[in-house]
Write a protein that holds these residues in place. Structure first.
Motif, PDB file in Angstrom:
ATOM      1  N   VAL A  33       0.854  -1.189   0.000  1.00 51.69           N
ATOM      2  CA  VAL A  33       0.000   0.000   0.000  1.00 51.69           C
ATOM      3  C   VAL A  33       0.888   1.236   0.000  1.00 51.69           C
ATOM      4  CG1 VAL A  33      -1.762   1.312   1.254  1.00 51.69           C
ATOM      5  CG2 VAL A  33      -1.780  -1.187   1.346  1.00 51.69           C
ATOM      6  N   MET A  34       0.480   2.241  -0.765  1.00 52.84           N
ATOM      7  CA  MET A  34       1.074   3.578  -0.662  1.00 52.84           C
ATOM      8  C   MET A  34      -0.057   4.577  -0.544  1.00 52.84           C
ATOM      9  SD  MET A  34       4.356   3.702  -3.230  1.00 52.84           S
ATOM     10  CE  MET A  34       5.072   5.141  -2.428  1.00 52.84           C
ATOM     11  N   GLY A  35       0.198   5.650   0.166  1.00 58.42           N
ATOM     12  CA  GLY A  35      -0.863   6.636   0.317  1.00 58.42           C
ATOM     13  C   GLY A  35      -0.397   7.850   1.085  1.00 58.42           C
ATOM     14  N   TRP A  36      -1.370   8.646   1.504  1.00 57.08           N
ATOM     15  CA  TRP A  36      -1.089   9.852   2.266  1.00 57.08           C
ATOM     16  C   TRP A  36      -2.000   9.975   3.477  1.00 57.08           C
ATOM     17  CZ3 TRP A  36       0.303  10.186  -2.858  1.00 57.08           C
ATOM     18  CH2 TRP A  36       1.479  10.866  -3.160  1.00 57.08           C
ATOM     19  N   TYR A  37      -1.440  10.489   4.543  1.00 57.19           N
ATOM     20  CA  TYR A  37      -2.172  11.046   5.661  1.00 57.19           C
ATOM     21  C   TYR A  37      -1.956  12.559   5.611  1.00 57.19           C
ATOM     22  CZ  TYR A  37      -2.950   6.657   8.285  1.00 57.19           C
ATOM     23  OH  TYR A  37      -3.368   5.430   8.716  1.00 57.19           O
ATOM     24  N   ARG A  38      -2.755  13.275   6.362  1.00 55.55           N
ATOM     25  CA  ARG A  38      -2.519  14.711   6.529  1.00 55.55           C
ATOM     26  C   ARG A  38      -2.810  15.119   7.963  1.00 55.55           C
ATOM     27  NH1 ARG A  38      -7.557  17.163   2.885  1.00 55.55           N
ATOM     28  NH2 ARG A  38      -9.257  16.504   4.287  1.00 55.55           N
ATOM     29  N   LYS A  43      -4.715  19.776  14.779  1.00 62.68           N
ATOM     30  CA  LYS A  43      -5.567  18.592  14.752  1.00 62.68           C
ATOM     31  C   LYS A  43      -4.719  17.338  14.634  1.00 62.68           C
ATOM     32  CE  LYS A  43      -9.550  20.939  12.696  1.00 62.68           C
ATOM     33  NZ  LYS A  43     -10.552  20.904  11.589  1.00 62.68           N
ATOM     34  N   GLN A  44      -5.393  16.190  14.808  1.00 65.58           N
ATOM     35  CA  GLN A  44      -4.693  14.919  14.693  1.00 65.58           C
ATOM     36  C   GLN A  44      -4.484  14.545  13.228  1.00 65.58           C
ATOM     37  OE1 GLN A  44      -6.996  12.057  16.988  1.00 65.58           O
ATOM     38  NE2 GLN A  44      -5.788  12.498  18.824  1.00 65.58           N
ATOM     39  N   VAL A  92      -0.200  19.444   6.744  1.00 66.02           N
ATOM     40  CA  VAL A  92       1.039  18.784   6.329  1.00 66.02           C
ATOM     41  C   VAL A  92       0.642  17.399   5.821  1.00 66.02           C
ATOM     42  CG1 VAL A  92       3.302  17.938   6.995  1.00 66.02           C
ATOM     43  CG2 VAL A  92       2.402  20.058   8.004  1.00 66.02           C
ATOM     44  N   TYR A  93       1.047  17.092   4.602  1.00 67.45           N
ATOM     45  CA  TYR A  93       0.700  15.811   3.984  1.00 67.45           C
ATOM     46  C   TYR A  93       1.892  14.867   4.095  1.00 67.45           C
ATOM     47  CZ  TYR A  93      -3.652  17.642   2.136  1.00 67.45           C
ATOM     48  OH  TYR A  93      -4.917  18.155   2.015  1.00 67.45           O
TER      49      TYR A  93
END
Length: 116
Positions: A33-38, A43-44, A92-93
């Motif tokens: 899996v590849m992806g992004w959080y922000r 905030k969390q 921030v990503y």
């Protein structure tokens, strides 16, 4: 441990577009899996999008129809095309990968700021 290098963040007006990239130091074929959080200011961190080994993609509801994740296996890179950006997309990503051995690695993060 895989190294991830992110780029493409910046400042944009509401309604504009940005394209993030995340380059991995090993073959994407070692990745499940590849992806992004922000993480918005104050905030969390929240999950945003992921692309699975077989090409399936998943998005958080708030970005569906506006964000598109894609990958180039030859370049070990994934991209996040972000259109119709909103001030609430400011964050921030962080790119991440889940490897076939179960480990997770994170990118250094890139700032996206959307002005109203």
């Amino acid at each position: 441990q895989v190294q991830l290098v992110e780029s493409g963040g910046g400042l944009v007006q509401a309604g504009g577009s940005l394209r993030l990239s995340c380059a991995a130091s090993l073959s994407i074929f070692n990745v499940n899996v590849m992806g992004w959080y922000r993480q918005p200011p104050g905030k969390q961190r929240e999950w945003v999008v992921r692309i699975i080994r077989d090409g399936r993609t998943y998005y958080i509801d708030s970005v569906k129809g506006r964000f598109t994740i894609s990958r180039d296996n030859a370049k070990n890179t994934v991209w996040l095309q972000m259109n119709s950006l909103k001030p609430e997309d400011t964050a921030v990503y962080y790119c991440y990968v889940d490897l076939t051995n179960g480990a997770r690695s994170w990118g250094q993060g890139t700032q996206v700021t959307v002005s109203s």
